[in-house]
Write an enzyme that holds these catalytic residues in place. Sequence first.
Site, short mmCIF file in Angstrom:
data_model
loop_
_atom_site.label_atom_id
_atom_site.label_comp_id
_atom_site.label_asym_id
_atom_site.label_seq_id
_atom_site.Cartn_x
_atom_site.Cartn_y
_atom_site.Cartn_z
N ASP A 29 5.89 50.00 -29.74
CA ASP A 29 7.12 49.98 -28.94
C ASP A 29 8.57 50.31 -28.60
OD1 ASP A 29 7.83 48.03 -29.55
OD2 ASP A 29 7.64 46.16 -28.32
N HIS A 87 -5.08 39.83 -40.74
CA HIS A 87 -6.18 41.16 -41.55
C HIS A 87 -6.74 39.69 -42.14
CE1 HIS A 87 -5.69 46.06 -40.89
NE2 HIS A 87 -4.90 44.56 -39.79
N ASP A 88 -5.56 39.03 -42.70
CA ASP A 88 -6.03 37.57 -43.66
C ASP A 88 -7.12 36.95 -42.85
OD1 ASP A 88 -6.78 36.58 -45.79
OD2 ASP A 88 -4.78 35.29 -45.68
N THR A 136 11.19 48.88 -29.02
CA THR A 136 11.92 47.95 -29.75
C THR A 136 11.04 47.48 -30.72
OG1 THR A 136 11.04 45.91 -28.23
CG2 THR A 136 13.17 47.22 -27.75
N SER A 143 -8.17 36.13 -49.11
CA SER A 143 -8.44 37.45 -49.80
C SER A 143 -7.65 38.47 -49.24
CB SER A 143 -9.93 37.63 -49.01
OG SER A 143 -9.60 37.61 -47.77
N GLY A 155 -12.11 34.54 -42.80
CA GLY A 155 -11.25 33.25 -42.30
C GLY A 155 -9.75 32.98 -43.02
N HIS A 160 2.05 43.58 -30.74
CA HIS A 160 1.74 45.03 -31.20
C HIS A 160 2.92 44.90 -30.82
CE1 HIS A 160 -2.05 45.75 -31.58
NE2 HIS A 160 -1.42 45.69 -32.79
N THR A 161 4.14 44.18 -30.57
CA THR A 161 5.73 44.30 -30.35
C THR A 161 6.71 44.54 -31.24
OG1 THR A 161 7.66 43.69 -29.55
CG2 THR A 161 6.12 42.29 -30.44
N ARG A 172 1.50 41.42 -39.66
CA ARG A 172 -0.39 42.25 -39.25
C ARG A 172 -1.01 41.60 -40.54
NH1 ARG A 172 -2.92 47.63 -40.77
NH2 ARG A 172 -4.19 48.04 -38.54
N ASN A 196 -6.45 50.08 -43.74
CA ASN A 196 -5.59 49.28 -44.92
C ASN A 196 -4.21 50.34 -44.75
OD1 ASN A 196 -5.88 52.22 -46.42
ND2 ASN A 196 -6.53 50.72 -47.90
C1 HEM Z 1 -6.72 43.06 -31.06
C2 HEM Z 1 -6.88 43.46 -31.48
C3 HEM Z 1 -6.00 44.57 -32.56
C4 HEM Z 1 -6.22 45.96 -33.31
C5 HEM Z 1 -7.05 47.51 -32.53
C6 HEM Z 1 -5.69 46.14 -34.01
C7 HEM Z 1 -5.43 47.52 -34.66
C8 HEM Z 1 -3.97 47.71 -34.95
C9 HEM Z 1 -3.69 49.01 -35.78
C10 HEM Z 1 -4.94 50.25 -35.25
C11 HEM Z 1 -2.67 49.10 -36.11
C12 HEM Z 1 -2.01 50.18 -36.56
C13 HEM Z 1 -2.48 50.65 -37.85
C14 HEM Z 1 -1.54 52.08 -38.51
O1 HEM Z 1 -1.71 53.10 -38.53
O2 HEM Z 1 -0.92 52.14 -39.80
C15 HEM Z 1 -2.04 47.56 -35.90
C16 HEM Z 1 -0.42 47.49 -35.99
C17 HEM Z 1 -0.05 46.58 -36.20
N1 HEM Z 1 -0.99 45.15 -35.70
FE1 HEM Z 1 -2.74 45.08 -34.86
N2 HEM Z 1 -4.33 44.91 -33.93
C18 HEM Z 1 -4.69 44.06 -33.34
C19 HEM Z 1 -4.39 42.74 -33.20
C20 HEM Z 1 -3.50 42.93 -33.28
C21 HEM Z 1 -2.81 41.01 -34.48
C22 HEM Z 1 -3.92 40.12 -32.81
C23 HEM Z 1 -1.03 41.36 -34.88
C24 HEM Z 1 -0.74 39.93 -34.95
C25 HEM Z 1 -0.62 38.55 -34.19
C26 HEM Z 1 -1.37 42.90 -35.54
C27 HEM Z 1 -0.58 42.85 -35.56
C28 HEM Z 1 0.16 44.12 -35.53
C29 HEM Z 1 1.08 44.57 -36.43
C30 HEM Z 1 2.72 43.78 -36.48
C31 HEM Z 1 1.44 46.24 -36.38
C32 HEM Z 1 1.94 47.07 -37.32
C33 HEM Z 1 2.42 46.88 -38.86
C34 HEM Z 1 2.87 47.48 -39.24
O3 HEM Z 1 3.96 48.43 -38.61
O4 HEM Z 1 3.08 47.44 -40.52
N3 HEM Z 1 -2.36 43.32 -34.37
N4 HEM Z 1 -2.40 47.31 -34.76
C1 LIG Z 2 -6.54 52.78 -48.05
O1 LIG Z 2 -8.43 52.50 -48.59
C2 LIG Z 2 -8.41 53.90 -49.30
C3 LIG Z 2 -9.77 54.07 -49.10
O2 LIG Z 2 -10.49 52.79 -49.11
C4 LIG Z 2 -7.83 54.09 -50.43
O3 LIG Z 2 -7.97 54.86 -51.34
C5 LIG Z 2 -6.30 53.70 -50.85
O4 LIG Z 2 -5.78 53.10 -51.87
C6 LIG Z 2 -6.00 52.29 -49.81
N1 LIG Z 2 -4.38 52.75 -49.94
C7 LIG Z 2 -3.97 51.26 -49.81
C8 LIG Z 2 -1.93 51.76 -49.94
O5 LIG Z 2 -3.88 51.11 -50.56
#
Ligand code: HEM
Ligand SMILES: *[C@@H]1O[C@H](CO)[C@@H](O)[C@H](O)[C@H]1NC(C)=O
Length: 319
Positions: free
Chosen positions: A243, A65-66, A245, A75, A71, A190-191, A61, A93
Amino acid sequence: MMAAPRCFIVLLFAFVLFSTEVKALSSNYYDQTCPNAEATITKVVKKAMLNDKTVPAALLRMHFHDCFVRGCDGSVLLNSTRNNKAEKDGPPNISLHAFYVIDVVKKQIEDLCPGVVSCADIVALAARDAVALSGGPTWAVPKGRKDGRISKATETRQLPSPTFNMSQLQQNFAQRGLSLDDLVALSGGHTLGFSHCSSFQNRIHKFDKSHNVDPSLQASFAASLLNVCPAHNKVRNAGATMDSTTTLFDNAYYKLLMNGKGLFSSDEALLTNSRTKRLVSKYASSQDEFFKAFASSMIKMSSISGNGQEVRLDCRFVR
Ligand code: HEM
Ligand SMILES: *[C@@H]1O[C@H](CO)[C@@H](O)[C@H](O)[C@H]1NC(C)=O
Ligand SMILES: *[C@@H]1O[C@H](CO)[C@@H](O)[C@H](O)[C@H]1NC(C)=O
Ligand SMILES: *[C@@H]1O[C@H](CO)[C@@H](O)[C@H](O)[C@H]1NC(C)=O
Protein backbone atom coordinates in the site's frame (compact mmCIF):
# COMPACT_ATOMS: atom_id res chain seq x y z
CA MET A 1 -22.48 -56.42 21.23
CA MET A 2 -23.19 -52.74 21.87
CA ALA A 3 -21.03 -52.35 24.93
CA ALA A 4 -17.68 -52.41 23.19
CA PRO A 5 -18.31 -49.66 20.64
CA ARG A 6 -20.04 -47.47 23.23
CA CYS A 7 -17.11 -47.86 25.56
CA PHE A 8 -14.82 -47.00 22.67
CA ILE A 9 -16.81 -43.83 21.95
CA VAL A 10 -16.66 -42.77 25.59
CA LEU A 11 -12.92 -43.32 25.61
CA LEU A 12 -12.52 -41.47 22.36
CA PHE A 13 -14.56 -38.58 23.72
CA ALA A 14 -12.45 -38.49 26.88
CA PHE A 15 -9.31 -38.52 24.78
CA VAL A 16 -10.51 -35.63 22.61
CA LEU A 17 -11.45 -33.65 25.71
CA PHE A 18 -8.12 -34.41 27.34
CA SER A 19 -6.05 -33.56 24.28
CA THR A 20 -7.82 -30.24 23.71
CA GLU A 21 -7.25 -29.42 27.35
CA VAL A 22 -3.54 -30.14 26.98
CA LYS A 23 -3.39 -27.93 23.92
CA ALA A 24 -5.33 -24.96 25.29
CA LEU A 25 -3.28 -21.80 24.96
CA SER A 26 -3.01 -19.21 27.71
CA SER A 27 -1.72 -15.67 28.01
CA ASN A 28 0.28 -16.40 31.17
CA TYR A 29 1.82 -19.64 29.90
CA TYR A 30 5.46 -18.61 30.53
CA ASP A 31 4.88 -16.45 33.62
CA GLN A 32 6.60 -18.98 35.87
CA THR A 33 8.93 -20.73 33.43
CA CYS A 34 10.27 -17.83 31.34
CA PRO A 35 8.99 -14.47 32.57
CA ASN A 36 11.36 -12.47 30.35
CA ALA A 37 10.56 -14.23 27.09
CA GLU A 38 8.23 -11.57 25.69
CA ALA A 39 10.49 -8.64 26.60
CA THR A 40 13.41 -10.42 24.90
CA ILE A 41 11.41 -10.88 21.69
CA THR A 42 10.27 -7.26 21.65
CA LYS A 43 13.83 -6.03 22.13
CA VAL A 44 15.22 -8.16 19.29
CA VAL A 45 12.39 -7.24 16.86
CA LYS A 46 12.83 -3.55 17.64
CA LYS A 47 16.55 -3.72 16.94
CA ALA A 48 16.13 -5.75 13.75
CA MET A 49 13.58 -3.23 12.39
CA LEU A 50 16.06 -0.41 12.83
CA ASN A 51 18.55 -2.20 10.60
CA ASP A 52 16.01 -3.44 8.06
CA LYS A 53 12.59 -1.85 7.57
CA THR A 54 11.26 -4.92 5.73
CA VAL A 55 11.44 -7.03 8.91
CA PRO A 56 7.93 -6.33 10.31
CA ALA A 57 6.14 -7.31 7.08
CA ALA A 58 8.26 -10.46 6.88
CA LEU A 59 7.46 -11.50 10.46
CA LEU A 60 3.72 -10.92 10.00
CA ARG A 61 3.59 -12.95 6.80
CA MET A 62 5.74 -15.68 8.35
CA HIS A 63 3.17 -16.17 11.11
CA PHE A 64 0.31 -16.29 8.57
CA HIS A 65 2.13 -18.94 6.51
CA ASP A 66 2.98 -20.91 9.63
CA CYS A 67 -0.63 -21.01 10.83
CA PHE A 68 -2.20 -21.80 7.45
CA VAL A 69 -0.09 -24.92 6.90
CA ARG A 70 -0.43 -27.59 9.63
CA GLY A 71 -1.59 -25.00 12.18
CA CYS A 72 0.71 -22.65 14.11
CA ASP A 73 3.47 -25.17 14.81
CA GLY A 74 6.65 -23.49 13.58
CA SER A 75 6.69 -25.71 10.48
CA VAL A 76 7.53 -22.66 8.34
CA LEU A 77 10.85 -22.32 10.17
CA LEU A 78 12.29 -25.78 9.51
CA ASN A 79 15.17 -26.08 7.08
CA SER A 80 15.06 -28.57 4.26
CA THR A 81 17.08 -31.73 4.85
CA ARG A 82 18.71 -34.19 2.48
CA ASN A 83 15.48 -36.18 2.24
CA ASN A 84 12.87 -33.47 2.64
CA LYS A 85 12.08 -30.16 0.96
CA ALA A 86 10.59 -27.89 3.63
CA GLU A 87 7.79 -25.29 3.40
CA LYS A 88 10.20 -22.38 3.20
CA ASP A 89 11.60 -23.84 -0.01
CA GLY A 90 8.16 -24.29 -1.59
CA PRO A 91 6.76 -22.14 -4.43
CA PRO A 92 5.03 -19.17 -2.73
CA ASN A 93 8.10 -18.50 -0.57
CA ILE A 94 9.18 -15.58 -2.71
CA SER A 95 8.89 -12.93 -0.02
CA LEU A 96 9.43 -15.07 3.07
CA HIS A 97 12.54 -13.78 4.76
CA ALA A 98 13.95 -12.51 8.06
CA PHE A 99 14.23 -16.01 9.54
CA TYR A 100 17.46 -14.79 11.10
CA VAL A 101 15.41 -12.58 13.47
CA ILE A 102 13.74 -15.70 14.91
CA ASP A 103 17.18 -17.35 15.23
CA VAL A 104 18.52 -14.37 17.23
CA VAL A 105 15.48 -14.41 19.52
CA LYS A 106 15.67 -18.17 20.03
CA LYS A 107 19.35 -18.05 20.94
CA GLN A 108 18.77 -15.35 23.57
CA ILE A 109 15.73 -17.14 25.01
CA GLU A 110 17.60 -20.47 25.16
CA ASP A 111 20.25 -18.73 27.29
CA LEU A 112 17.51 -17.48 29.66
CA CYS A 113 15.31 -20.58 29.90
CA PRO A 114 16.58 -23.59 27.95
CA GLY A 115 14.08 -25.80 26.16
CA VAL A 116 11.00 -23.92 27.38
CA VAL A 117 9.72 -21.47 24.76
CA SER A 118 8.48 -22.96 21.47
CA CYS A 119 9.47 -21.54 18.11
CA ALA A 120 5.78 -21.36 17.14
CA ASP A 121 5.12 -19.07 20.14
CA ILE A 122 8.13 -16.94 19.23
CA VAL A 123 6.75 -16.38 15.71
CA ALA A 124 3.29 -15.46 17.08
CA LEU A 125 4.83 -12.96 19.52
CA ALA A 126 7.25 -11.53 16.97
CA ALA A 127 4.34 -10.95 14.53
CA ARG A 128 2.38 -9.14 17.25
CA ASP A 129 5.42 -6.96 18.05
CA ALA A 130 6.01 -6.27 14.36
CA VAL A 131 2.48 -4.89 14.04
CA ALA A 132 2.54 -2.89 17.27
CA LEU A 133 5.99 -1.40 16.57
CA SER A 134 4.80 -0.33 13.10
CA GLY A 135 2.01 1.80 14.56
CA GLY A 136 -0.67 -0.90 14.68
CA PRO A 137 -2.66 -2.38 17.55
CA THR A 138 -1.29 -4.68 20.22
CA TRP A 139 -2.91 -7.67 21.91
CA ALA A 140 -2.20 -10.39 24.46
CA VAL A 141 -0.95 -13.47 22.61
CA PRO A 142 -2.19 -16.81 23.99
CA LYS A 143 0.83 -19.12 24.30
CA GLY A 144 1.70 -22.78 24.75
CA ARG A 145 1.98 -23.90 21.13
CA LYS A 146 4.26 -26.85 20.52
CA ASP A 147 6.63 -27.20 17.59
CA GLY A 148 5.90 -29.72 14.86
CA ARG A 149 8.37 -32.12 13.29
CA ILE A 150 6.99 -32.06 9.74
CA SER A 151 7.37 -29.41 7.05
CA LYS A 152 6.69 -30.18 3.40
CA ALA A 153 7.15 -27.85 0.45
CA THR A 154 4.20 -29.47 -1.35
CA GLU A 155 1.81 -28.40 1.43
CA THR A 156 2.30 -24.70 0.72
CA ARG A 157 -0.27 -25.33 -2.04
CA GLN A 158 -2.82 -25.09 0.78
CA LEU A 159 -2.12 -21.36 1.13
CA PRO A 160 -4.61 -19.01 -0.53
CA SER A 161 -3.50 -17.71 -3.92
CA PRO A 162 -3.56 -13.99 -4.85
CA THR A 163 -5.74 -14.95 -7.84
CA PHE A 164 -8.48 -16.42 -5.60
CA ASN A 165 -12.04 -15.14 -5.88
CA MET A 166 -14.42 -14.66 -2.95
CA SER A 167 -15.74 -18.20 -2.81
CA GLN A 168 -12.24 -19.69 -2.91
CA LEU A 169 -11.06 -17.32 -0.16
CA GLN A 170 -14.10 -18.00 1.96
CA GLN A 171 -13.61 -21.76 1.67
CA ASN A 172 -9.87 -21.58 2.38
CA PHE A 173 -10.46 -19.54 5.54
CA ALA A 174 -13.46 -21.62 6.66
CA GLN A 175 -11.32 -24.77 6.54
CA ARG A 176 -9.27 -23.16 9.32
CA GLY A 177 -12.25 -21.98 11.34
CA LEU A 178 -11.93 -18.40 10.09
CA SER A 179 -14.98 -16.38 9.01
CA LEU A 180 -15.59 -13.80 6.30
CA ASP A 181 -15.11 -11.11 8.95
CA ASP A 182 -11.69 -12.60 9.79
CA LEU A 183 -10.85 -12.62 6.07
CA VAL A 184 -11.54 -8.89 5.74
CA ALA A 185 -9.68 -7.93 8.92
CA LEU A 186 -6.66 -10.18 8.26
CA SER A 187 -6.34 -9.02 4.65
CA GLY A 188 -5.50 -5.66 6.27
CA GLY A 189 -2.09 -7.23 6.94
CA HIS A 190 -1.46 -6.07 3.38
CA THR A 191 -0.89 -2.61 4.80
CA LEU A 192 2.74 -3.70 5.31
CA GLY A 193 5.32 -4.84 2.82
CA PHE A 194 6.07 -5.50 -0.79
CA SER A 195 4.88 -7.75 -3.59
CA HIS A 196 6.65 -9.14 -6.63
CA CYS A 197 5.16 -8.71 -10.12
CA SER A 198 4.30 -12.39 -10.34
CA SER A 199 1.69 -12.01 -7.59
CA PHE A 200 -0.46 -9.50 -9.53
CA GLN A 201 0.51 -10.15 -13.15
CA ASN A 202 -2.86 -11.84 -13.76
CA ARG A 203 -4.47 -8.40 -13.37
CA ILE A 204 -2.31 -6.49 -15.85
CA HIS A 205 -1.52 -9.02 -18.60
CA LYS A 206 -4.20 -11.09 -20.38
CA PHE A 207 -6.70 -10.52 -17.58
CA ASP A 208 -9.60 -12.11 -19.45
CA LYS A 209 -10.91 -12.63 -22.98
CA SER A 210 -12.00 -9.04 -23.44
CA HIS A 211 -9.54 -7.15 -21.22
CA ASN A 212 -5.79 -7.12 -21.03
CA VAL A 213 -5.99 -5.19 -17.76
CA ASP A 214 -8.50 -5.82 -14.96
CA PRO A 215 -11.16 -3.10 -15.48
CA SER A 216 -11.66 -2.79 -11.72
CA LEU A 217 -8.15 -1.31 -11.40
CA GLN A 218 -8.07 2.47 -11.35
CA ALA A 219 -6.46 3.64 -14.63
CA SER A 220 -3.39 5.51 -13.39
CA PHE A 221 -2.71 2.81 -10.77
CA ALA A 222 -2.88 0.13 -13.48
CA ALA A 223 -0.50 2.20 -15.61
CA SER A 224 2.01 2.45 -12.76
CA LEU A 225 1.87 -1.33 -12.20
CA LEU A 226 2.39 -1.94 -15.93
CA ASN A 227 5.33 0.40 -15.83
CA VAL A 228 7.17 -1.55 -13.11
CA CYS A 229 5.97 -4.92 -14.40
CA PRO A 230 5.97 -4.96 -18.22
CA ALA A 231 4.95 -8.19 -19.98
CA HIS A 232 8.50 -9.39 -20.56
CA ASN A 233 9.91 -8.15 -17.32
CA LYS A 234 13.66 -8.60 -17.02
CA VAL A 235 14.17 -6.86 -13.68
CA ARG A 236 14.70 -9.40 -10.93
CA ASN A 237 12.67 -8.66 -7.80
CA ALA A 238 10.58 -5.97 -9.51
CA GLY A 239 7.24 -5.24 -7.89
CA ALA A 240 5.10 -2.82 -5.93
CA THR A 241 4.56 -1.87 -2.31
CA MET A 242 1.47 -3.43 -0.77
CA ASP A 243 0.00 0.00 0.00
CA SER A 244 1.06 3.64 -0.06
CA THR A 245 2.45 3.55 3.51
CA THR A 246 4.42 0.34 3.36
CA THR A 247 6.15 0.47 6.76
CA LEU A 248 3.21 1.96 8.64
CA PHE A 249 0.47 -0.31 9.97
CA ASP A 250 -2.63 1.76 9.21
CA ASN A 251 -5.96 1.51 7.34
CA ALA A 252 -4.67 2.93 4.04
CA TYR A 253 -5.07 -0.56 2.51
CA TYR A 254 -8.89 -0.31 2.75
CA LYS A 255 -9.02 3.27 1.45
CA LEU A 256 -6.93 2.32 -1.58
CA LEU A 257 -8.99 -0.82 -2.15
CA MET A 258 -12.14 1.29 -2.38
CA ASN A 259 -10.43 3.46 -4.98
CA GLY A 260 -9.46 0.68 -7.39
CA LYS A 261 -5.95 0.47 -5.96
CA GLY A 262 -5.99 -2.94 -4.38
CA LEU A 263 -3.02 -5.00 -5.52
CA PHE A 264 -4.22 -8.61 -5.78
CA SER A 265 -7.37 -10.17 -7.21
CA SER A 266 -7.83 -11.60 -3.69
CA ASP A 267 -7.89 -8.05 -2.29
CA GLU A 268 -10.31 -6.86 -4.98
CA ALA A 269 -12.52 -9.89 -4.22
CA LEU A 270 -13.42 -8.36 -0.85
CA LEU A 271 -15.59 -5.89 -2.77
CA THR A 272 -17.60 -8.63 -4.50
CA ASN A 273 -19.66 -9.72 -1.49
CA SER A 274 -22.03 -7.36 0.27
CA ARG A 275 -20.96 -8.31 3.78
CA THR A 276 -17.22 -8.03 3.13
CA LYS A 277 -17.68 -4.86 1.09
CA ARG A 278 -19.46 -3.23 4.01
CA LEU A 279 -16.55 -4.16 6.30
CA VAL A 280 -13.96 -2.78 3.86
CA SER A 281 -15.84 0.50 3.87
CA LYS A 282 -16.12 0.46 7.67
CA TYR A 283 -12.37 -0.06 8.13
CA ALA A 284 -11.57 2.56 5.48
CA SER A 285 -13.45 5.12 7.53
CA SER A 286 -12.38 3.97 10.99
CA GLN A 287 -8.83 2.91 11.77
CA ASP A 288 -9.99 2.21 15.31
CA GLU A 289 -12.56 -0.36 14.15
CA PHE A 290 -9.92 -1.95 11.91
CA PHE A 291 -7.40 -2.22 14.75
CA LYS A 292 -9.94 -3.85 17.07
CA ALA A 293 -11.03 -6.35 14.43
CA PHE A 294 -7.45 -7.10 13.35
CA ALA A 295 -6.32 -7.85 16.92
CA SER A 296 -9.21 -10.20 17.55
CA SER A 297 -8.82 -12.02 14.21
CA MET A 298 -5.07 -12.37 14.77
CA ILE A 299 -5.78 -14.13 18.06
CA LYS A 300 -8.10 -16.50 16.17
CA MET A 301 -5.58 -17.12 13.39
CA SER A 302 -2.72 -17.66 15.81
CA SER A 303 -4.80 -20.21 17.71
CA ILE A 304 -5.21 -22.58 14.75
CA SER A 305 -3.89 -25.71 16.41
CA GLY A 306 -1.19 -27.91 14.99
CA ASN A 307 0.09 -31.31 15.99
CA GLY A 308 3.31 -30.07 17.56
CA GLN A 309 4.75 -32.17 20.37
CA GLU A 310 8.07 -30.58 21.27
CA VAL A 311 9.97 -27.39 21.99
CA ARG A 312 12.78 -27.14 19.47
CA LEU A 313 16.23 -26.02 20.61
CA ASP A 314 17.07 -24.56 17.19
CA CYS A 315 14.05 -23.34 15.23
CA ARG A 316 15.47 -24.69 11.96
CA PHE A 317 15.75 -28.30 13.16
CA VAL A 318 13.59 -30.85 14.94
CA ARG A 319 14.95 -32.21 18.21
C1 HEM B 1 -6.35 -13.51 2.08
C2 HEM B 1 -5.46 -14.32 1.55
C3 HEM B 1 -4.07 -13.87 1.27
C4 HEM B 1 -3.43 -13.95 0.08
C5 HEM B 1 -3.97 -14.52 -1.21
C6 HEM B 1 -2.12 -13.36 0.26
C7 HEM B 1 -1.17 -13.28 -0.73
C8 HEM B 1 0.02 -12.57 -0.62
C9 HEM B 1 0.97 -12.43 -1.68
C10 HEM B 1 0.87 -13.04 -3.06
C11 HEM B 1 1.96 -11.62 -1.22
C12 HEM B 1 3.16 -11.09 -2.00
C13 HEM B 1 4.26 -12.09 -2.15
C14 HEM B 1 5.29 -11.53 -3.10
O1 HEM B 1 4.98 -11.41 -4.28
O2 HEM B 1 6.38 -11.18 -2.65
C15 HEM B 1 1.63 -11.26 0.12
C16 HEM B 1 2.38 -10.46 0.92
C17 HEM B 1 2.11 -10.20 2.25
N1 HEM B 1 1.07 -10.73 2.97
FE1 HEM B 1 -0.50 -11.77 2.24
N2 HEM B 1 -2.00 -12.94 1.53
C18 HEM B 1 -3.16 -13.23 2.20
C19 HEM B 1 -3.41 -13.02 3.53
C20 HEM B 1 -2.51 -12.45 4.40
C21 HEM B 1 -2.68 -12.42 5.83
C22 HEM B 1 -3.83 -13.07 6.60
C23 HEM B 1 -1.61 -11.73 6.34
C24 HEM B 1 -1.29 -11.41 7.76
C25 HEM B 1 -2.20 -11.11 8.67
C26 HEM B 1 -0.78 -11.34 5.22
C27 HEM B 1 0.35 -10.58 5.30
C28 HEM B 1 1.17 -10.26 4.24
C29 HEM B 1 2.31 -9.36 4.36
C30 HEM B 1 2.75 -8.59 5.59
C31 HEM B 1 2.91 -9.33 3.09
C32 HEM B 1 4.16 -8.55 2.68
C33 HEM B 1 5.37 -9.44 2.93
C34 HEM B 1 6.70 -8.74 2.79
O3 HEM B 1 6.77 -7.61 2.33
O4 HEM B 1 7.71 -9.38 3.17
N3 HEM B 1 -1.35 -11.81 4.07
N4 HEM B 1 0.46 -11.86 0.46
C1 LIG C 1 11.68 -20.83 -3.03
O1 LIG C 1 11.20 -21.96 -3.70
C2 LIG C 1 11.89 -22.22 -4.89
C3 LIG C 1 11.11 -23.27 -5.67
O2 LIG C 1 10.85 -24.41 -4.86
C4 LIG C 1 13.33 -22.60 -4.54
O3 LIG C 1 14.06 -22.91 -5.70
C5 LIG C 1 14.00 -21.41 -3.82
O4 LIG C 1 15.27 -21.75 -3.34
C6 LIG C 1 13.15 -20.93 -2.64
N1 LIG C 1 13.65 -19.62 -2.21
C7 LIG C 1 13.86 -19.31 -0.95
C8 LIG C 1 14.23 -17.89 -0.68
O5 LIG C 1 13.73 -20.10 -0.04
C1 LIG D 1 19.16 -23.41 6.65
O1 LIG D 1 18.90 -23.05 5.32
C2 LIG D 1 19.37 -21.76 4.96
C3 LIG D 1 18.81 -21.36 3.61
O2 LIG D 1 18.61 -22.45 2.77
C4 LIG D 1 20.89 -21.77 4.97
O3 LIG D 1 21.40 -20.51 4.60
C5 LIG D 1 21.31 -22.09 6.40
O4 LIG D 1 22.71 -22.18 6.47
C6 LIG D 1 20.66 -23.36 6.92
N1 LIG D 1 20.91 -23.39 8.33
C7 LIG D 1 21.66 -24.29 8.90
C8 LIG D 1 21.95 -24.08 10.34
O5 LIG D 1 22.08 -25.25 8.29
C1 LIG E 1 -14.33 -18.79 -8.28
O1 LIG E 1 -13.35 -19.61 -8.87
C2 LIG E 1 -13.72 -20.97 -8.97
C3 LIG E 1 -12.49 -21.75 -9.45
O2 LIG E 1 -11.93 -21.17 -10.57
C4 LIG E 1 -14.91 -21.11 -9.89
O3 LIG E 1 -15.32 -22.48 -9.98
C5 LIG E 1 -16.05 -20.27 -9.34
O4 LIG E 1 -17.14 -20.29 -10.23
C6 LIG E 1 -15.62 -18.84 -9.08
N1 LIG E 1 -16.67 -18.17 -8.35
C7 LIG E 1 -17.12 -16.97 -8.69
C8 LIG E 1 -18.19 -16.41 -7.84
O5 LIG E 1 -16.67 -16.36 -9.64
